[in-house]
Scaffold this active site. Structure first.
Site, mmCIF file in Angstrom:
data_model
loop_
_atom_site.group_PDB
_atom_site.id
_atom_site.type_symbol
_atom_site.label_atom_id
_atom_site.label_comp_id
_atom_site.label_asym_id
_atom_site.label_seq_id
_atom_site.Cartn_x
_atom_site.Cartn_y
_atom_site.Cartn_z
ATOM 1 N N THR A 70 2.403 -44.057 72.915
ATOM 2 C CA THR A 70 2.619 -42.700 72.398
ATOM 3 C C THR A 70 3.792 -42.726 71.428
ATOM 4 O O THR A 70 3.720 -42.189 70.323
ATOM 5 C CB THR A 70 2.887 -41.717 73.561
ATOM 6 O OG1 THR A 70 1.702 -41.654 74.364
ATOM 7 C CG2 THR A 70 3.250 -40.329 73.070
ATOM 8 N N ASN A 149 -10.631 -44.613 73.257
ATOM 9 C CA ASN A 149 -10.305 -44.621 74.681
ATOM 10 C C ASN A 149 -11.299 -43.853 75.541
ATOM 11 O O ASN A 149 -11.323 -44.023 76.753
ATOM 12 C CB ASN A 149 -8.890 -44.065 74.895
ATOM 13 C CG ASN A 149 -8.663 -42.764 74.172
ATOM 14 O OD1 ASN A 149 -8.809 -42.676 72.953
ATOM 15 N ND2 ASN A 149 -8.329 -41.728 74.909
ATOM 16 N N SER A 199 0.269 -50.899 74.119
ATOM 17 C CA SER A 199 0.878 -50.385 75.345
ATOM 18 C C SER A 199 0.707 -51.417 76.453
ATOM 19 O O SER A 199 -0.379 -51.980 76.615
ATOM 20 C CB SER A 199 0.168 -49.083 75.724
ATOM 21 O OG SER A 199 0.644 -48.619 76.950
ATOM 22 N N HIS A 201 0.771 -51.043 79.823
ATOM 23 C CA HIS A 201 0.096 -50.714 81.083
ATOM 24 C C HIS A 201 -1.428 -50.736 80.991
ATOM 25 O O HIS A 201 -2.112 -50.628 82.010
ATOM 26 C CB HIS A 201 0.616 -49.397 81.666
ATOM 27 C CG HIS A 201 0.165 -48.148 80.982
ATOM 28 N ND1 HIS A 201 -0.853 -47.365 81.471
ATOM 29 C CD2 HIS A 201 0.604 -47.533 79.858
ATOM 30 C CE1 HIS A 201 -0.997 -46.318 80.681
ATOM 31 N NE2 HIS A 201 -0.132 -46.396 79.702
ATOM 32 N N CYS A 323 -5.509 -38.782 79.681
ATOM 33 C CA CYS A 323 -4.539 -37.908 79.012
ATOM 34 C C CYS A 323 -5.044 -36.479 78.902
ATOM 35 O O CYS A 323 -4.276 -35.568 78.751
ATOM 36 C CB CYS A 323 -4.242 -38.402 77.609
ATOM 37 S SG CYS A 323 -4.060 -40.142 77.515
HETATM 38 N N1 PMP Z 1 -3.648 -44.743 72.357
HETATM 39 C C1 PMP Z 1 -4.716 -44.944 73.118
HETATM 40 C C2 PMP Z 1 -6.015 -45.305 72.476
HETATM 41 C C3 PMP Z 1 -4.628 -44.817 74.515
HETATM 42 O O1 PMP Z 1 -5.717 -45.022 75.274
HETATM 43 C C4 PMP Z 1 -3.387 -44.464 75.085
HETATM 44 C C5 PMP Z 1 -3.241 -44.291 76.588
HETATM 45 N N2 PMP Z 1 -4.090 -43.294 77.108
HETATM 46 C C6 PMP Z 1 -2.283 -44.272 74.239
HETATM 47 C C7 PMP Z 1 -2.451 -44.422 72.877
HETATM 48 C C8 PMP Z 1 -0.930 -43.889 74.784
HETATM 49 O O2 PMP Z 1 -0.342 -44.980 75.458
HETATM 50 P P1 PMP Z 1 0.907 -44.790 76.423
HETATM 51 O O3 PMP Z 1 0.370 -44.368 77.737
HETATM 52 O O4 PMP Z 1 1.546 -46.153 76.454
HETATM 53 O O5 PMP Z 1 1.812 -43.796 75.797
#
Ligand code: PMP
Length: 384
Positions: A70, A149, A199, A201, A323
């Site tokens: 993010t 995603n 990212s 995680h 999200c």
């Molecule tokens: N971009 C994509 C395509 C994601 O899937 C995600 C996580 N849902 C993010 C950005 C954001 O990552 P983070 O959880 O490390 O902020």
């Protein structure tokens, strides 16, 4: 319980947990300190930077550690727009980006930038030609995600990047690589990519840590000001345990990329075939999508109801993306693909991980079959 929500987050590798704990207790110096504890942490930081750079095929000096994708996406999109304001105020992205990219563009739009949001086709894809047609003399940035995603749709980012470098070398190109890394190979230096977000995680590393690749001769406006760490783009004392843990996960994910993606491809094909045989379920993912994500809808059924039925059977899946799954609105991604409201509101995402086996997939298909049977039965009862 069987965990099928790996696009939301992944179980950390045991080796990563071990590394983090060790670094946290034995190497707590601030890397900016001049004494030996500081130097020790600075060495770990540099080593982690080199490991991540090697996995991405870039130089260590081009890696900026952040608090996650993010933050990486915000730094890339807003940092590029603000830095190059004198060059122009036109930006290009797609309708299906992650909110951390999409909302960054929306915010810039409210501040006076002009944004072209490219439409996607029924599979969720944009083309290199669409991007080329949208570029103007005042365009400063194009941002296209590698893998979606929600649906796993793979965008032709290498083709887009190469086209931009050839025809419009002054336009910066950012790729959100979060869902692609370790699953769909991408060579940053050969793909005309200037900025790339990752990212930890999502690749079995810790949460709250990520990176941004910033090509060496690209400068960004720093969104944060402070002590000047991370080339001034992400000031603040570096989270050494998580950075080292991330580097371990990045290396492990890269080393396993070929075998994991080959294996997941086969499992995904079995799962998609099983889903397509179930009455009334509609696949929203295409066969050539990323190997770990399958998205489908059950029109007429609330996605949460199906999710909880699967949970009762021992399977954890997702509605839309993590999200946005607590929001009641239909998925923006599915809407952009031209799906009807019923399909948009009844979407389920299954995301595979390297721990899954063929028998897990067969059990999941059986559980889906049972859940669908229960719903049909209930519907029938309501009619009588
Ligand atoms: N971009 C994509 C395509 C994601 O899937 C995600 C996580 N849902 C993010 C950005 C954001 O990552 P983070 O959880 O490390 O902020």
């Amino acid at each position: 319980m069987k965990y099928f929500d790996n696009a939301a987050t992944t179980p950390p590798y045991k080796e990563v947990i071990h590394t983090i704990t060790e670094v946290m207790s034995a190497h707590y110096g601030n890397p900016s300190s001049l004494h030996r504890y500081g130097e020790d942490s600075a060495r770990l930081l540099q080593k982690a930077r080199e490991v991540c750079a090697e996995a991405l095929g870039v130089h260590a000096g081009e890696i900026v550690f952040t608090s996650g994708a993010t933050e990486s996406n915000n730094i890339a999109v807003k940092g590029a727009a603000l830095q190059w304001i004198t060059r122009g105020k036109h930006l290009i992205t797609t309708m299906t980006e992650h909110p951390s990219v999409f909302e960054s563009f929306k915010q810039l739009e409210r501040q006076g930038w002009e944004v072209t949001y490219l439409e996607v086709d029924a599979a969720g894809e944009v083309t290199e030609e669409q991007v080329a047609q949208a570029v103007r003399t005042d365009t400063v940035l194009v941002s296209v995600m590698h893998v979606n995603n929600e649906t796993g749709c793979v965008q032709p980012v290498a083709e887009i990047g190469r086209m931009l470098k050839k025809k419009y070398p002054r336009v910066l190109f950012h790729v959100d690589g979060v869902q692609g890394f370790g699953k769909v190979p991408l060579y940053l230096k050969e793909s005309g990519i200037d900025l790339y977000s990752l990212s930890a995680h999502k690749i079995r590393g810790p949460k709250g840590i990520g990176l941004l690749y910033v090509r060496e001769d690209v400068s960004l406006f720093p969104l944060l000001t402070g002590g000047g760490q991370e080339g001034g783009l992400r000031p603040g004392t570096e989270n050494i345990p998580y950075i080292v843990g991330m580097a371990k996960a990045v290396r492990m994910a890269k080393e396993a990329e070929k075998t994991v993606s080959e294996r997941l491809k086969l499992l995904r094909a079995t799962l998609m075939e099983g889903i397509s045989r179930l009455p009334e379920l509609k696949l929203n993912s295409v066969p050539e999508g990323a190997p770990h994500i399958v998205h489908f809808s059950y029109p007429g059924m609330k996605a949460e109801a199906l999710l909880h039925m699967l949970e009762e059977e021992g399977f954890l899946v997702s509605t839309k993306s993590a999200c946005s799954s607590r929001k009641a609105e239909p998925s923006r991604v599915l809407q952009a693909m031209g799906k009807l409201p019923d399909i948009c509101l009844s979407g389920i995402r299954i995301s595979l991980g390297d721990e899954h086996t063929e028998s897990d997939i067969q059990d999941l298909i059986a559980a889906l079959n049972k859940a669908v049977g229960r719903v049909r039965h209930l519907k029938g009862e309501n009619l009588t």
